[in-house]
Scaffold this active site. Structure first.
Site, PDB file in Angstrom:
ATOM      1  N   HIS A   1       0.851  -1.189   0.000  1.00 53.47           N
ATOM      2  CA  HIS A   1       0.000   0.000   0.000  1.00 53.47           C
ATOM      3  C   HIS A   1       0.894   1.248   0.000  1.00 53.47           C
ATOM      4  O   HIS A   1       2.109   1.159   0.187  1.00 53.47           O
ATOM      5  CB  HIS A   1      -0.945   0.004   1.217  1.00 53.47           C
ATOM      6  CG  HIS A   1      -0.245   0.051   2.538  1.00 53.47           C
ATOM      7  ND1 HIS A   1      -0.070  -1.059   3.339  1.00 53.47           N
ATOM      8  CD2 HIS A   1       0.340   1.080   3.204  1.00 53.47           C
ATOM      9  CE1 HIS A   1       0.583  -0.722   4.430  1.00 53.47           C
ATOM     10  NE2 HIS A   1       0.843   0.574   4.378  1.00 53.47           N
TER      11      HIS A   1
HETATM   12  C1  T46 Z   1       4.301   0.997   6.879  1.00 57.76           C
HETATM   13  C2  T46 Z   1       4.754  -0.275   7.465  1.00 57.76           C
HETATM   14  C3  T46 Z   1       6.169  -0.257   7.915  1.00 57.76           C
HETATM   15  C4  T46 Z   1      -3.219   0.271  13.752  1.00 57.76           C
HETATM   16  O1  T46 Z   1      -4.218   0.007  14.464  1.00 57.76           O
HETATM   17  N1  T46 Z   1      -2.484   1.384  14.010  1.00 57.76           N
HETATM   18  C5  T46 Z   1      -1.372   1.705  13.283  1.00 57.76           C
HETATM   19  O2  T46 Z   1      -0.716   2.730  13.566  1.00 57.76           O
HETATM   20  C6  T46 Z   1      -0.988   0.829  12.210  1.00 57.76           C
HETATM   21  C7  T46 Z   1       0.242   1.133  11.354  1.00 57.76           C
HETATM   22  C8  T46 Z   1      -1.744  -0.278  11.964  1.00 57.76           C
HETATM   23  N2  T46 Z   1      -2.828  -0.568  12.730  1.00 57.76           N
HETATM   24  C9  T46 Z   1      -3.590  -1.778  12.464  1.00 57.76           C
HETATM   25  C10 T46 Z   1      -4.211  -1.848  11.078  1.00 57.76           C
HETATM   26  C11 T46 Z   1      -4.171  -3.321  10.738  1.00 57.76           C
HETATM   27  O3  T46 Z   1      -5.312  -3.957  11.269  1.00 57.76           O
HETATM   28  O4  T46 Z   1      -2.673  -2.904  12.527  1.00 57.76           O
HETATM   29  C12 T46 Z   1      -2.941  -3.823  11.501  1.00 57.76           C
HETATM   30  C13 T46 Z   1      -1.727  -4.039  10.608  1.00 57.76           C
HETATM   31  O5  T46 Z   1      -1.436  -2.800   9.946  1.00 57.76           O
HETATM   32  P1  T46 Z   1      -0.910  -2.728   8.424  1.00 57.76           P
HETATM   33  O6  T46 Z   1      -1.618  -3.751   7.609  1.00 57.76           O
HETATM   34  O7  T46 Z   1      -1.015  -1.304   7.982  1.00 57.76           O
HETATM   35  O8  T46 Z   1       0.613  -3.150   8.611  1.00 57.76           O
HETATM   36  P2  T46 Z   1       1.787  -3.183   7.549  1.00 57.76           P
HETATM   37  O9  T46 Z   1       2.919  -3.843   8.236  1.00 57.76           O
HETATM   38  O10 T46 Z   1       1.336  -3.743   6.257  1.00 57.76           O
HETATM   39  O11 T46 Z   1       2.159  -1.618   7.265  1.00 57.76           O
HETATM   40  C14 T46 Z   1       2.523  -0.757   8.322  1.00 57.76           C
HETATM   41  C15 T46 Z   1       2.092   0.682   7.987  1.00 57.76           C
HETATM   42  O12 T46 Z   1       0.702   0.719   7.687  1.00 57.76           O
HETATM   43  C16 T46 Z   1       2.849   1.233   6.818  1.00 57.76           C
HETATM   44  O13 T46 Z   1       2.584   2.615   6.693  1.00 57.76           O
HETATM   45  O14 T46 Z   1       5.088   1.735   6.308  1.00 57.76           O
HETATM   46  O15 T46 Z   1       3.924  -0.763   8.529  1.00 57.76           O
END
Ligand code: T46
Length: 135
Positions: free
Chosen positions: A50
């Site tokens: 994303h």
């Molecule tokens: C990035 C990489 C390094 C939250 O509740 N709060 C938060 O601040 C974040 C980042 C996520 N979440 C929840 C949303 C999802 O249910 O945690 C779950 C996993 O998040 P996400 O799918 O966004 O995780 P990654 O590892 O794919 O990506 C994240 C960041 O979104 C992204 O900006 O650079 O970590």
């Protein structure tokens, strides 16, 4: 155009070990509104896929290692993150993918904004459009 660069974090080192500190608007070009970290990762599982509409982040691999792929719509880079004294600074609309996590990997992220699900761009063609708009 989104930008990506590795920055060296200054270490305070003495006989007791090492300490790195990061100050918003001094060591990085934004105020820190949110901190999160990723751990207990699985080598077979990739993350990310994303971009964000409005977010700057500093990503630090404080333990272990992983690959961090970035794309600003024109240029793609792959970074091997494996040291707590280096941070990957992402600014603007950047597509990201993370993979090859070691099991002990801890990825610490300092973010310029609070968590907002509607800031995410999940569709690659929408990302390319946004990357061009912000060029
Ligand atoms: C990035 C990489 C390094 C939250 O509740 N709060 C938060 O601040 C974040 C980042 C996520 N979440 C929840 C949303 C999802 O249910 O945690 C779950 C996993 O998040 P996400 O799918 O966004 O995780 P990654 O590892 O794919 O990506 C994240 C960041 O979104 C992204 O900006 O650079 O970590």
């Amino acid at each position: 155009m989104g930008s990506v660069r590795l920055i060296q974090l200054s270490k305070n080192e003495d006989l007791r070990g090492k300490l790195v500190s990061i100050e918003g608007q001094k060591d990085i070009p934004f105020d820190i509104k949110r901190i999160y970290y990723i751990f207990d990762t699985d080598e077979q599982q990739a993350r990310g896929y994303h971009a964000h509409l409005n977010l700057s982040q500093l990503v630090i691999c404080v333990r272990g290692e992983c690959e961090f792929l970035t794309d600003n719509g024109v240029t793609k880079h792959s970074f091997h993150l494996n040291t707590p004294s280096e941070g990957l600074l992402l600014q603007g609309v950047i597509w990201r993918e993370m993979c090859n996590f070691s099991h002990d990997c801890i990825l610490l992220v300092l973010a310029s904004e609070y968590y907002k699900p509607d800031d995410y761009i999940w569709d690659y063609s929408k990302f390319l459009t946004e990357a061009k708009i912000n060029d």
